[in-house]
Design a protein around this motif. Structure first.
Motif, PDB file in Angstrom:
ATOM      1  N   THR A  77      31.548  49.995  42.749  1.00 28.54           N
ATOM      2  CA  THR A  77      30.647  48.988  42.198  1.00 28.54           C
ATOM      3  C   THR A  77      31.452  48.104  41.257  1.00 28.54           C
ATOM      4  O   THR A  77      32.204  48.606  40.421  1.00 28.54           O
ATOM      5  CB  THR A  77      29.484  49.652  41.443  1.00 28.54           C
ATOM      6  OG1 THR A  77      28.766  50.482  42.366  1.00 28.54           O
ATOM      7  CG2 THR A  77      28.534  48.614  40.861  1.00 28.54           C
ATOM      8  N   PHE A  78      31.292  46.793  41.418  1.00 26.22           N
ATOM      9  CA  PHE A  78      32.028  45.822  40.615  1.00 26.22           C
ATOM     10  C   PHE A  78      31.075  44.968  39.792  1.00 26.22           C
ATOM     11  O   PHE A  78      30.015  44.586  40.275  1.00 26.22           O
ATOM     12  CB  PHE A  78      32.851  44.891  41.521  1.00 26.22           C
ATOM     13  CG  PHE A  78      33.994  45.565  42.209  1.00 26.22           C
ATOM     14  CD1 PHE A  78      35.254  45.553  41.639  1.00 26.22           C
ATOM     15  CD2 PHE A  78      33.808  46.206  43.421  1.00 26.22           C
ATOM     16  CE1 PHE A  78      36.316  46.172  42.276  1.00 26.22           C
ATOM     17  CE2 PHE A  78      34.859  46.831  44.062  1.00 26.22           C
ATOM     18  CZ  PHE A  78      36.124  46.818  43.490  1.00 26.22           C
ATOM     19  N   ASN A  79      31.487  44.653  38.582  1.00 26.13           N
ATOM     20  CA  ASN A  79      30.819  43.676  37.722  1.00 26.13           C
ATOM     21  C   ASN A  79      31.710  42.441  37.741  1.00 26.13           C
ATOM     22  O   ASN A  79      32.809  42.473  37.181  1.00 26.13           O
ATOM     23  CB  ASN A  79      30.669  44.194  36.293  1.00 26.13           C
ATOM     24  CG  ASN A  79      29.803  45.420  36.232  1.00 26.13           C
ATOM     25  OD1 ASN A  79      28.730  45.462  36.813  1.00 26.13           O
ATOM     26  ND2 ASN A  79      30.260  46.431  35.525  1.00 26.13           N
ATOM     27  N   ILE A  80      31.253  41.385  38.365  1.00 25.70           N
ATOM     28  CA  ILE A  80      32.075  40.201  38.564  1.00 25.70           C
ATOM     29  C   ILE A  80      31.521  39.053  37.730  1.00 25.70           C
ATOM     30  O   ILE A  80      30.352  38.681  37.885  1.00 25.70           O
ATOM     31  CB  ILE A  80      32.096  39.795  40.057  1.00 25.70           C
ATOM     32  CG1 ILE A  80      32.572  40.962  40.912  1.00 25.70           C
ATOM     33  CG2 ILE A  80      32.969  38.566  40.263  1.00 25.70           C
ATOM     34  CD1 ILE A  80      32.345  40.762  42.395  1.00 25.70           C
ATOM     35  N   HIS A  81      32.353  38.494  36.883  1.00 28.17           N
ATOM     36  CA  HIS A  81      31.933  37.356  36.071  1.00 28.17           C
ATOM     37  C   HIS A  81      31.762  36.142  36.982  1.00 28.17           C
ATOM     38  O   HIS A  81      32.599  35.879  37.854  1.00 28.17           O
ATOM     39  CB  HIS A  81      32.956  37.067  34.976  1.00 28.17           C
ATOM     40  CG  HIS A  81      32.435  36.138  33.938  1.00 28.17           C
ATOM     41  ND1 HIS A  81      32.533  34.767  34.065  1.00 28.17           N
ATOM     42  CD2 HIS A  81      31.789  36.375  32.768  1.00 28.17           C
ATOM     43  CE1 HIS A  81      31.985  34.200  33.008  1.00 28.17           C
ATOM     44  NE2 HIS A  81      31.518  35.154  32.206  1.00 28.17           N
ATOM     45  N   ILE A  82      30.687  35.410  36.790  1.00 29.89           N
ATOM     46  CA  ILE A  82      30.378  34.238  37.618  1.00 29.89           C
ATOM     47  C   ILE A  82      31.553  33.270  37.668  1.00 29.89           C
ATOM     48  O   ILE A  82      31.862  32.711  38.716  1.00 29.89           O
ATOM     49  CB  ILE A  82      29.104  33.527  37.098  1.00 29.89           C
ATOM     50  CG1 ILE A  82      27.870  34.422  37.262  1.00 29.89           C
ATOM     51  CG2 ILE A  82      28.908  32.170  37.755  1.00 29.89           C
ATOM     52  CD1 ILE A  82      27.459  34.715  38.670  1.00 29.89           C
ATOM     53  N   ASP A  83      32.237  33.066  36.547  1.00 28.84           N
ATOM     54  CA  ASP A  83      33.357  32.132  36.509  1.00 28.84           C
ATOM     55  C   ASP A  83      34.555  32.600  37.335  1.00 28.84           C
ATOM     56  O   ASP A  83      35.429  31.800  37.661  1.00 28.84           O
ATOM     57  CB  ASP A  83      33.804  31.871  35.067  1.00 28.84           C
ATOM     58  CG  ASP A  83      32.777  31.072  34.280  1.00 28.84           C
ATOM     59  OD1 ASP A  83      31.896  30.438  34.904  1.00 28.84           O
ATOM     60  OD2 ASP A  83      32.848  31.080  33.039  1.00 28.84           O
ATOM     61  N   SER A  84      34.613  33.899  37.675  1.00 28.29           N
ATOM     62  CA  SER A  84      35.704  34.424  38.491  1.00 28.29           C
ATOM     63  C   SER A  84      35.510  34.137  39.979  1.00 28.29           C
ATOM     64  O   SER A  84      36.448  34.212  40.751  1.00 28.29           O
ATOM     65  CB  SER A  84      35.823  35.942  38.313  1.00 28.29           C
ATOM     66  OG  SER A  84      36.111  36.248  36.979  1.00 28.29           O
ATOM     67  N   ILE A  85      34.289  33.823  40.359  1.00 28.63           N
ATOM     68  CA  ILE A  85      33.968  33.589  41.772  1.00 28.63           C
ATOM     69  C   ILE A  85      34.399  32.182  42.155  1.00 28.63           C
ATOM     70  O   ILE A  85      33.947  31.201  41.579  1.00 28.63           O
ATOM     71  CB  ILE A  85      32.466  33.796  42.023  1.00 28.63           C
ATOM     72  CG1 ILE A  85      32.061  35.243  41.689  1.00 28.63           C
ATOM     73  CG2 ILE A  85      32.113  33.441  43.466  1.00 28.63           C
ATOM     74  CD1 ILE A  85      30.564  35.483  41.685  1.00 28.63           C
ATOM     75  N   LYS A  86      35.277  32.100  43.146  1.00 22.92           N
ATOM     76  CA  LYS A  86      35.745  30.796  43.630  1.00 22.92           C
ATOM     77  C   LYS A  86      34.918  30.337  44.823  1.00 22.92           C
ATOM     78  O   LYS A  86      34.594  29.167  44.949  1.00 22.92           O
ATOM     79  CB  LYS A  86      37.230  30.862  44.016  1.00 22.92           C
ATOM     80  CG  LYS A  86      38.133  31.210  42.854  1.00 22.92           C
ATOM     81  CD  LYS A  86      38.006  30.194  41.739  1.00 22.92           C
ATOM     82  CE  LYS A  86      38.865  30.565  40.554  1.00 22.92           C
ATOM     83  NZ  LYS A  86      38.533  29.801  39.369  1.00 22.92           N
ATOM     84  N   VAL A  87      34.604  31.262  45.722  1.00 26.64           N
ATOM     85  CA  VAL A  87      33.820  30.965  46.918  1.00 26.64           C
ATOM     86  C   VAL A  87      32.909  32.157  47.181  1.00 26.64           C
ATOM     87  O   VAL A  87      33.327  33.299  47.010  1.00 26.64           O
ATOM     88  CB  VAL A  87      34.739  30.757  48.151  1.00 26.64           C
ATOM     89  CG1 VAL A  87      33.934  30.515  49.414  1.00 26.64           C
ATOM     90  CG2 VAL A  87      35.727  29.630  47.920  1.00 26.64           C
TER      91      VAL A  87
END
Length: 107
Positions: A77-87
């Protein structure tokens, strides 16, 4: 209001912080699609995650990975910051299905 003025307002160039506008729209898109599959590309390691959207907490997306580009991280399970998402692509009814990139269903 002409077409160019309208486009600029939609993009947040009338004093809005374009990063805040992007973050709000991307966050909303994930919130509206909880429990759906998503494909996320990031510039930072692990680069690629395909999995189920579990939750959105503040400006983080919680995703249960089915597949990553690192086999050892599959199932985490990952917690991904919105700003890290490129696509990103969220699988929705009537739209193309995210394929099994590992080819495990092929016989």
């Amino acid at each position: 209001m002409d077409k160019n003025t309208s486009s600029k307002q939609q993009l947040g160039s009338q004093g809005d912080d374009i990063n805040a506008v992007r973050q709000a729209h991307v966050t909303l898109e994930f919130k509206e699609n909880l429990s759906r599959r998503a494909l996320i590309l990031m510039a930072a390691y692990p680069f690629l995650i395909i999995g189920k959207i579990i939750d959105v907490v503040g400006d983080y997306v919680v995703i249960k990975a089915e597949v990553t580009n690192v086999t050892e991280l599959d199932g985490e399970t990952f917690n991904i910051h919105i700003d890290s998402i490129k696509v990103f692509y969220i699988q929705k009814p009537g739209k193309p299905v995210i394929p099994d990139i590992r080819g495990e269903d092929d016989d």
